[in-house]
Design a protein around this motif. Sequence first.
Motif, PDB file in Angstrom:
ATOM      1  N   ARG A  96       0.831  -1.202   0.000  1.00  0.00           N
ATOM      2  CA  ARG A  96       0.000   0.000   0.000  1.00  0.00           C
ATOM      3  C   ARG A  96       0.865   1.251   0.000  1.00  0.00           C
ATOM      4  O   ARG A  96       0.574   2.232  -0.701  1.00  0.00           O
ATOM      5  CB  ARG A  96      -0.890   0.004   1.241  1.00  0.00           C
ATOM      6  CG  ARG A  96      -1.994  -1.027   1.253  1.00  0.00           C
ATOM      7  CD  ARG A  96      -3.295  -0.458   0.656  1.00  0.00           C
ATOM      8  NE  ARG A  96      -4.416  -1.287   1.034  1.00  0.00           N
ATOM      9  CZ  ARG A  96      -5.214  -1.041   2.063  1.00  0.00           C
ATOM     10  NH1 ARG A  96      -4.980   0.011   2.832  1.00  0.00           N
ATOM     11  NH2 ARG A  96      -6.229  -1.831   2.323  1.00  0.00           N
ATOM     12  N   LEU A  97       1.925   1.243   0.793  1.00  0.00           N
ATOM     13  CA  LEU A  97       2.788   2.419   0.899  1.00  0.00           C
ATOM     14  C   LEU A  97       3.480   2.713  -0.429  1.00  0.00           C
ATOM     15  O   LEU A  97       3.547   3.872  -0.866  1.00  0.00           O
ATOM     16  CB  LEU A  97       3.827   2.195   2.003  1.00  0.00           C
ATOM     17  CG  LEU A  97       4.627   3.414   2.458  1.00  0.00           C
ATOM     18  CD1 LEU A  97       3.723   4.436   3.117  1.00  0.00           C
ATOM     19  CD2 LEU A  97       5.723   2.981   3.420  1.00  0.00           C
ATOM     20  N   ARG A  98       3.973   1.671  -1.074  1.00  0.00           N
ATOM     21  CA  ARG A  98       4.678   1.869  -2.353  1.00  0.00           C
ATOM     22  C   ARG A  98       3.726   2.294  -3.459  1.00  0.00           C
ATOM     23  O   ARG A  98       4.116   3.042  -4.373  1.00  0.00           O
ATOM     24  CB  ARG A  98       5.391   0.578  -2.754  1.00  0.00           C
ATOM     25  CG  ARG A  98       6.624   0.259  -1.917  1.00  0.00           C
ATOM     26  CD  ARG A  98       7.454  -0.824  -2.581  1.00  0.00           C
ATOM     27  NE  ARG A  98       6.723  -2.075  -2.671  1.00  0.00           N
ATOM     28  CZ  ARG A  98       6.802  -3.069  -1.795  1.00  0.00           C
ATOM     29  NH1 ARG A  98       7.597  -2.941  -0.735  1.00  0.00           N
ATOM     30  NH2 ARG A  98       6.115  -4.174  -1.945  1.00  0.00           N
ATOM     31  N   ALA A  99       2.475   1.834  -3.402  1.00  0.00           N
ATOM     32  CA  ALA A  99       1.525   2.116  -4.478  1.00  0.00           C
ATOM     33  C   ALA A  99       0.890   3.493  -4.364  1.00  0.00           C
ATOM     34  O   ALA A  99       0.300   3.994  -5.327  1.00  0.00           O
ATOM     35  CB  ALA A  99       0.423   1.042  -4.488  1.00  0.00           C
ATOM     36  N   ALA A 100       1.005   4.130  -3.185  1.00  0.00           N
ATOM     37  CA  ALA A 100       0.371   5.431  -2.982  1.00  0.00           C
ATOM     38  C   ALA A 100       1.036   6.499  -3.839  1.00  0.00           C
ATOM     39  O   ALA A 100       2.239   6.448  -4.116  1.00  0.00           O
ATOM     40  CB  ALA A 100       0.441   5.821  -1.508  1.00  0.00           C
ATOM     41  N   GLU A 101       0.257   7.469  -4.241  1.00  0.00           N
ATOM     42  CA  GLU A 101       0.771   8.545  -5.091  1.00  0.00           C
ATOM     43  C   GLU A 101       1.810   9.358  -4.345  1.00  0.00           C
ATOM     44  O   GLU A 101       1.590   9.784  -3.217  1.00  0.00           O
ATOM     45  CB  GLU A 101      -0.391   9.442  -5.505  1.00  0.00           C
ATOM     46  CG  GLU A 101       0.009  10.550  -6.483  1.00  0.00           C
ATOM     47  CD  GLU A 101      -1.188  11.370  -6.922  1.00  0.00           C
ATOM     48  OE1 GLU A 101      -0.978  12.422  -7.518  1.00  0.00           O
ATOM     49  OE2 GLU A 101      -2.329  10.934  -6.642  1.00  0.00           O
ATOM     50  N   PRO A 102       2.985   9.583  -4.943  1.00  0.00           N
ATOM     51  CA  PRO A 102       4.042  10.344  -4.262  1.00  0.00           C
ATOM     52  C   PRO A 102       3.685  11.819  -4.158  1.00  0.00           C
ATOM     53  O   PRO A 102       2.798  12.312  -4.841  1.00  0.00           O
ATOM     54  CB  PRO A 102       5.266  10.126  -5.170  1.00  0.00           C
ATOM     55  CG  PRO A 102       4.691   9.856  -6.527  1.00  0.00           C
ATOM     56  CD  PRO A 102       3.404   9.117  -6.286  1.00  0.00           C
ATOM     57  N   ASN A 119       2.597  13.404  -1.454  1.00  0.00           N
ATOM     58  CA  ASN A 119       1.668  13.724  -0.372  1.00  0.00           C
ATOM     59  C   ASN A 119       1.901  12.730   0.761  1.00  0.00           C
ATOM     60  O   ASN A 119       1.272  11.673   0.810  1.00  0.00           O
ATOM     61  CB  ASN A 119       0.220  13.643  -0.878  1.00  0.00           C
ATOM     62  CG  ASN A 119      -0.788  14.129   0.166  1.00  0.00           C
ATOM     63  OD1 ASN A 119      -0.544  14.055   1.367  1.00  0.00           O
ATOM     64  ND2 ASN A 119      -1.933  14.616  -0.306  1.00  0.00           N
ATOM     65  N   PRO A 120       2.813  13.034   1.675  1.00  0.00           N
ATOM     66  CA  PRO A 120       3.183  12.070   2.717  1.00  0.00           C
ATOM     67  C   PRO A 120       2.003  11.597   3.563  1.00  0.00           C
ATOM     68  O   PRO A 120       1.916  10.415   3.902  1.00  0.00           O
ATOM     69  CB  PRO A 120       4.206  12.833   3.561  1.00  0.00           C
ATOM     70  CG  PRO A 120       4.764  13.865   2.637  1.00  0.00           C
ATOM     71  CD  PRO A 120       3.624  14.257   1.748  1.00  0.00           C
ATOM     72  N   LEU A 121       1.089  12.508   3.900  1.00  0.00           N
ATOM     73  CA  LEU A 121      -0.052  12.096   4.726  1.00  0.00           C
ATOM     74  C   LEU A 121      -0.934  11.107   3.973  1.00  0.00           C
ATOM     75  O   LEU A 121      -1.393  10.104   4.535  1.00  0.00           O
ATOM     76  CB  LEU A 121      -0.864  13.320   5.152  1.00  0.00           C
ATOM     77  CG  LEU A 121      -2.124  13.012   5.993  1.00  0.00           C
ATOM     78  CD1 LEU A 121      -1.763  12.257   7.264  1.00  0.00           C
ATOM     79  CD2 LEU A 121      -2.885  14.296   6.311  1.00  0.00           C
ATOM     80  N   ASN A 122      -1.147  11.368   2.696  1.00  0.00           N
ATOM     81  CA  ASN A 122      -1.966  10.452   1.914  1.00  0.00           C
ATOM     82  C   ASN A 122      -1.299   9.086   1.782  1.00  0.00           C
ATOM     83  O   ASN A 122      -1.963   8.046   1.876  1.00  0.00           O
ATOM     84  CB  ASN A 122      -2.232  11.037   0.520  1.00  0.00           C
ATOM     85  CG  ASN A 122      -3.100  10.118  -0.324  1.00  0.00           C
ATOM     86  OD1 ASN A 122      -4.247   9.857   0.009  1.00  0.00           O
ATOM     87  ND2 ASN A 122      -2.524   9.614  -1.416  1.00  0.00           N
TER      88      ASN A 122
END
Length: 604
Positions: free
Chosen positions: A473-479, A481-484
Motif C-alpha cells: 500500500r505504501l509503495r503504491a500510494a501517489e508520491p 503527499n506524505p499524509l496520503n
Amino acid sequence: MTSQLPFDQDLSTAADLTRIIFGDEFEQIHQPWRKLFSTEPFRYREGLAPEERAALSYQRLRLVNESLDSPEQLVRDVERLTALHEWVGPADAGLGTVASIHYNLFLGSLLDHDGGERDLREFTGLGRTGTFLCTEAGHGNAASQLETTATYDPATRTFDLHTPTPAARKFMPNTSSTGGPKTAVVAARLITGEGTDRGVFLFLTPLSDACGDPLPGVRIRKLPQTATAPVDHCSTSFEHVRLEYDALLQADHGRLAPDGAFTSSIGSPRKRFLSSIGRVTAGKLCMSAYSLGVARHAVTVAVRHAHTRRTAGVTARGTVPLFAHRSHHTPLLDALATTYAATLLHRTVVRRWAEVTEAGREDAERLAAVAKGWLTWRVRDVMTECRERCGAQGLFLANGIAGQLAANEGTITAEGDNLVIWVKAAGELLLGHFTPSPPSGIPGGDRSLTDAGFLQDLLADTERIWHQRARTRLRAAEPGNPLNRWNQAVMPALELVDAHVHRLAAAALLEAAEQADGPESRNLLHGLHRLFVLRRVAAQSGDLLAEGRLTADQVRGLPDVIDAAVAALAPHALTLAAGFGVSEDILLDHPITTQGTGQLVSWT
C-alpha cells in the motif's frame, strides 16, 4: 464472612501455575502487595461519594508508604513497582492512579535527574504528595506544541514559569487540595538568553501550602467527574510563578549553568523531551500491570460464580451450575487463555526493561508501548465478558468487576493513548525496525492444528501477510503527499502491530508451558496456548488459506479443533483461575461469592 467454598481444584497444580506466572520471586516481590491489599483498611466501602473515595485513596497511599523500607528502592526496581500495580486495582483503582503518579512519574523523575543531590524526605515521607504535569489541554504531549514556558534569568537565578494561553493549561493532573499539600514536576519549555528555546524540560514546582491551598500564581480548577477511577483531576495553570535555580531537573540530556550557559549530550529537542519524560515508559508497564491485576481478579470471580450459581439444564428436572453450559464456559476459558498469555507477555516485557542497555533502549521502549496497547485493550474485552457472565451481580461495585472495568478505560488513555502509540509503532515496524520471519518449509497440509510449533508458525505467517500488505500500500500510494501515502498504509500497518504482539504473547505462553515442571501444569498451559492461538488463526484463516499456509480442510476443521480445546480445559477452569493467586480474603468479601446462593447478602 467465614464460610469456605468447596471448590474442586488441584491445589498443587494451582500453586505450580502461580509460580510459573509470577516467577520464583513471588514471595519476595508479589506476596507483600497481595497481603497488604487484602487487609481490612483496603476493603471495599459501600456508599461513598466520588470525593470521599478520592480522599480515601490518599489515606491508603500513606499506608502503602508506611509499608515500604525505602520508597527510593521501590521506584528504582521496576519489577517491584509493577507488582504493586498488579495487586492494587481490585482494592482501590484510585489508589492505583495516585500511587503510580507519586512513585513512578514524580519520584521516578526526580531520581532519574541527578536525584542523589536532592533532599527527597518530604516526598518519600509523604509530607507532600507528588504529581506530574505534562499534558496540555490543547496539545497532548507533543513536544513540538507544548506552550508552557520556564524563562531563566541568570541575574536572579530564577525561572519564570508561565502558562501563555488557555490551551497550555495542564490537563487532568491530581492537583486539588484533596490529600494535602502537593508538589509537581512540570513539563515546560526552557527559555534561556535572548529567548532561545532549549526544548521541554521538567521543573520541580510546589503547588500548595501546608493547608493544601494553591500558592500564589498557581491556578487550579476541578474538572468534571470521570467514569474511571475517582481521582481529583484538575486543570492547572501558572501565572508568572517564580522558581529557584534548582527547580530544573538536570541530567546529561540538558544542563544549565547558573550563568545561563546550556549544554546537552543530545542535539535534538524532541529527544531531550523524551529523555525528560523517560518515566513514561515505566508508566506504560505500570498501566499494563494494573490492567492485568484487575483482569485476573475478574476472571477468578466469574469462574467461581459460574460454578456456584445454578440454573436450568436442558430438561425441566433439576438444575446445573452455570459452568455446565458450553455457551457459558467457552468465553470464560477464552478469557483465561488470554489473561495467561497477557500476564506472561508482561513478564517478558518488564524483564527486558529491567535489563535494558542503552543500545537496546529504543526497541525495549517500543515493545513496552505496543504491549501496553494490546494488554489494556484485551483486558477491556476480558472484563466485559466477565461482567456479563456474572449477570446483574457483575454491575455491583462491591463485586470487584464493574468499577475496575471502568477504571481500565483510564489505562487505555494514560501514558500515551493506545491508538496514538500504536500508529507510531506501526510506522517503525513498517519502515525498518521489523523483519518478518520467512515461511516454514513444511507444507501446512502436512502439519496438525494441535502442533504448537505449527500454530506459532501461523502467527508468524499472519505477521508477514500484514507487513507485505502495508508495504505494498505504501509503495503504491501517489508520491508527493506524505499524509496520503501514510493513510493508504496505516490500517494494515496497525494490523501488523496486532499480529506482532499476538505472536509474542503466544510465544511467552508456550515458553512457560515448555518450562513447567509439573506434567499437569505443562498440559494445561499447552491447552491454553492452543486455544489462544486457534482463536487468532480462525480470525485470519481467509488470508492463511489464500497464501497456502492452511488447507481448505484445515479451515473447515477449525471450529471442531477449537471446541475440542475448550472441552479439554473446561474441567480445570477452577484450577487455572486459582493459579492467579487472588487472595481468598478479598474474594470472600464479595457478596457474589456467598456460598451456594450466588445472591447478594446485606453489606455491613
